[in-house]
Structure formats: structure tokens, C-alpha cells
Design an enzyme around this catalytic site. Structure first.
Site, PDB file in Angstrom:
ATOM      1  N   ASN A   8     -53.988  19.623  32.117  1.00 17.05           N
ATOM      2  CA  ASN A   8     -53.413  18.382  32.843  1.00 17.05           C
ATOM      3  C   ASN A   8     -52.783  17.774  31.546  1.00 17.05           C
ATOM      4  O   ASN A   8     -53.533  17.312  30.843  1.00 17.05           O
ATOM      5  CB  ASN A   8     -54.712  17.869  33.284  1.00 17.05           C
ATOM      6  N   LYS A  10     -51.329  15.002  31.841  1.00 17.83           N
ATOM      7  CA  LYS A  10     -51.174  13.651  32.105  1.00 17.83           C
ATOM      8  C   LYS A  10     -49.976  13.034  31.658  1.00 17.83           C
ATOM      9  O   LYS A  10     -48.980  13.880  32.110  1.00 17.83           O
ATOM     10  CB  LYS A  10     -52.395  12.911  31.224  1.00 17.83           C
ATOM     11  N   HIS A  95     -58.046  12.454  40.410  1.00 20.63           N
ATOM     12  CA  HIS A  95     -58.434  12.479  39.123  1.00 20.63           C
ATOM     13  C   HIS A  95     -59.221  10.915  38.793  1.00 20.63           C
ATOM     14  O   HIS A  95     -58.539   9.852  39.277  1.00 20.63           O
ATOM     15  CB  HIS A  95     -57.225  12.635  38.039  1.00 20.63           C
ATOM     16  N   GLU A  97     -58.696   8.925  36.581  1.00 21.94           N
ATOM     17  CA  GLU A  97     -57.697   8.012  36.133  1.00 21.94           C
ATOM     18  C   GLU A  97     -56.791   7.454  37.275  1.00 21.94           C
ATOM     19  O   GLU A  97     -56.245   6.335  37.107  1.00 21.94           O
ATOM     20  CB  GLU A  97     -56.755   8.574  34.945  1.00 21.94           C
ATOM     21  N   GLU A 165     -65.662  16.142  36.584  1.00 22.58           N
ATOM     22  CA  GLU A 165     -65.138  15.454  35.131  1.00 22.58           C
ATOM     23  C   GLU A 165     -65.980  14.375  35.143  1.00 22.58           C
ATOM     24  O   GLU A 165     -65.682  13.137  35.747  1.00 22.58           O
ATOM     25  CB  GLU A 165     -63.698  15.373  35.403  1.00 22.58           C
ATOM     26  N   GLY A 171     -61.361  12.869  27.376  1.00 25.58           N
ATOM     27  CA  GLY A 171     -60.837  12.150  26.137  1.00 25.58           C
ATOM     28  C   GLY A 171     -61.566  11.860  25.046  1.00 25.58           C
ATOM     29  O   GLY A 171     -61.015  10.702  24.014  1.00 25.58           O
ATOM     30  N   SER A 210     -63.063  16.847  27.634  1.00 24.14           N
ATOM     31  CA  SER A 210     -63.441  17.313  26.287  1.00 24.14           C
ATOM     32  C   SER A 210     -63.605  18.936  26.271  1.00 24.14           C
ATOM     33  O   SER A 210     -64.397  19.047  25.105  1.00 24.14           O
ATOM     34  CB  SER A 210     -64.378  16.468  25.558  1.00 24.14           C
TER      35      SER A 210
HETATM   36  P1  PGA Z   1     -59.770  16.043  28.180  1.00 28.76           P
HETATM   37  O1  PGA Z   1     -59.209  15.494  29.789  1.00 28.76           O
HETATM   38  O2  PGA Z   1     -59.737  17.347  28.217  1.00 28.76           O
HETATM   39  O3  PGA Z   1     -58.720  15.323  27.215  1.00 28.76           O
HETATM   40  O4  PGA Z   1     -61.103  15.261  28.017  1.00 28.76           O
HETATM   41  C1  PGA Z   1     -59.645  16.203  30.910  1.00 28.76           C
HETATM   42  C2  PGA Z   1     -59.010  15.656  32.060  1.00 28.76           C
HETATM   43  O5  PGA Z   1     -58.908  14.524  32.331  1.00 28.76           O
HETATM   44  O6  PGA Z   1     -58.568  16.351  33.051  1.00 28.76           O
END
Ligand code: PGA
Length: 248
Positions: A8, A10, A95, A97, A165, A171, A210
Site C-alpha cells: 500500500n 498510500k 483503511h 487512515e 491492522e 508506520g 510495520s
Molecule cells: P506500515 O503500513 O507497513 O507502514 O506500517 C501498513 C498499512 O497501513 O497498510
């Protein structure tokens, strides 16, 4: 069941970052196996470029969101059928976000997921608890209630994927313990089996938050994990391919 390694991106990447797609395609030429699928979900502006770069490769390209409606007066939005026509195979839905930035609710996510599979896309439906929920001992309850409310009404054989998640792991470099990840995935698997019977055992469950080359083998080795949804570590072909290699 195939393992899915999904990236992803983003809102990251410029046109020059598409070179990473070329590198992944070249890397998969030698690494592709029957058992592991690779997917990258770039910003939608790069979708058709990515699809063109993947022609003849096993790398699939997906989107990060879609609108619930098939078409209409929704300025700035993109429908699932447009994504499908542009060559996307999957779409990430709900997601955290988007839940945060765009106030997306479970019922909206269920409707978006339905729009996705009506258009022929495979929705990757995201669920996950906040740090506050986890610290209050409510992680399982929150996640299972999100799951129940985010699942679309659908044709019995429409494929979909669930991504767990934890918001606090995205992140941040933090991850739940392996025990906590497996425990949550077992709970999700049990809920899906209760709802869908036999079929529930075959719905892919991804872990996200992560995931990196150095923890991927341990996480992907857990019983109820069928792949990963990877943010930061999917932006560089080298890291993405290293995670793919751990799954293969
Ligand atoms: P990350 O994000 O691997 O940077 O923690 C995962 C995600 O939000 O899908």
C-alpha cells in the site's frame, strides 16, 4: 490458499518511483511461485502506468479506495468499475487512515466492499483497534465488531480479503507480539467460520502494521496469517521483494 504480499503506497511516490514497479516485476520474474501472489496499490493517478508496466508479469495492481456508487455526481471520487476498467484487480477498503481522515464508518465500508465485488474487484477490508482500545483490553471486541459491521451482503462466492491492522502499529515500527497477532487472527477466523461455514476457513487474512523484511518470516509463519499488507516497506522494491521472498 495462496499467500498475498500486498503493498500500500498510500499518498507516496512520484512518476520516477514507478521504476520500483519495474524492479519488482524483474525481481518476480525469477522469484514467482505458485503459492505467493504480489500486489501493489499505488496512488490512483499512477494506476494505468503501473498496469502497463506489469503487462505479462505476475504482479497485480490495486487501488486504495473506491466510491460506493457506480457513477454519478461525486466530484473527485472514483468508482470501482472505473478502477476495474483501468486494470486494477483489488481495492483496499476502510483503511484506518480513511476511517480517520474521511470519517468512514463500518456501514459505508460494507457498501464500498459490495461496490468493489459488483465491479469485479477483490476488496481488502481493513479492521484494527486503536492503542487506547488495546490498553483497555478491548482490542478483540472492537475488531470483531468492526468485522461484523464492515462485511458486505454479497453473492456467496464473491472473493474478499480481510486485513487486520492495529492502528498503533501502522508506520510506527511497533507490532503486537506474535501471540497477539495469532490470537486476533484466530478470533477473526472463528467469526468468519461462524458466519460463512466452510468458506470462512478459506477467506484470506492479512496482517498489516510495520511489517518489514526482518519480521516478515515470523509473522507470515503464524497459523492464521495468509499474507501481509505493507505500507512503508513496500515503497522500495528491494524491501518488498525481500518480504515476498520470506513468504515464498
Ligand atoms: P506500515 O503500513 O507497513 O507502514 O506500517 C501498513 C498499512 O497501513 O497498510
Amino acid at each position: 490458499m495462496q499467500t498475498l504480499i500486498a503493498g500500500n503506497w498510500k499518498m507516496n511516490g512520484t512518476k520516477s518511483s514507478l521504476e520500483e514497479i519495474d524492479q519488482i516485476v524483474r525481481g518476480l520474474d525469477t522469484a514467482t511461485t505458485e503459492t505467493v501472489e504480489a500486489l501493489i496499490c499505488p496512488p490512483v493517478i499512477w494506476l494505468t502506468d503501473c498496469v502497463a508496466r506489469c503487462a505479462g508479469s505476475s504482479l497485480k495492481i490495486g487501488a486504495q479506495d473506491c466510491h460506493e456508487a457506480e457513477k454519478g455526481a461525486h466530484t473527485g471520487d472514483i468508482s470501482a468499475s472505473m478502477l476495474h476498467e483501468a486494470g486494477a484487480s483489488h481495492v483496499i477498503i476502510g483503511h484506518s487512515e480513511r476511517r480517520q481522515d474521511h470519517f468512514e464508518t463500518d456501514p459505508l465500508i460494507a457498501r464500498k466492499a459490495k461496490a468493489a465485488f459488483t465491479a469485479g474487484l477483490i476488496p481488502i477490508i481493513c479492521i484494527g483497534e486503536s492503542l487506547k482500545d488495546r490498553q483497555a483490553g478491548k482490542a478483540n471486541t472492537v475488531v470483531l465488531s468492526q468485522l461484523a459491521a464492515s462485511l458486505p451482503q454479497m453473492a456467496p462466492d464473491a472473493p474478499f480479503i480481510i486485513a487486520y491492522e492495529p492502528i498503533w502499529a501502522i508506520g510506527t515500527g511497533l507490532t503486537p507480539t506474535l501471540f497477539e497477532i495469532q490470537d486476533m487472527h484466530a478470533g477473526i477466523r472463528a467469526a468468519l467460520s461462524a458466519q460463512y461455514g466452510q468458506r470462512g476457513a478459506h477467506i484470506p487474512l492479512l496482517y498489516g502494521g510495520s511489517m518489514k523484511p526482518d519480521n516478515a518470516a515470523d509473522i507470515l509463519g503464524l497459523e492464521d496469517i495468509n499474507g501481509g499488507l505493507i505500507g512503508g516497506a513496500s515503497l522500495k522494491a528491494r524491501d518488498f521483494l525481500a518480504i515476498y521472498a520470506e513468504a515464498a
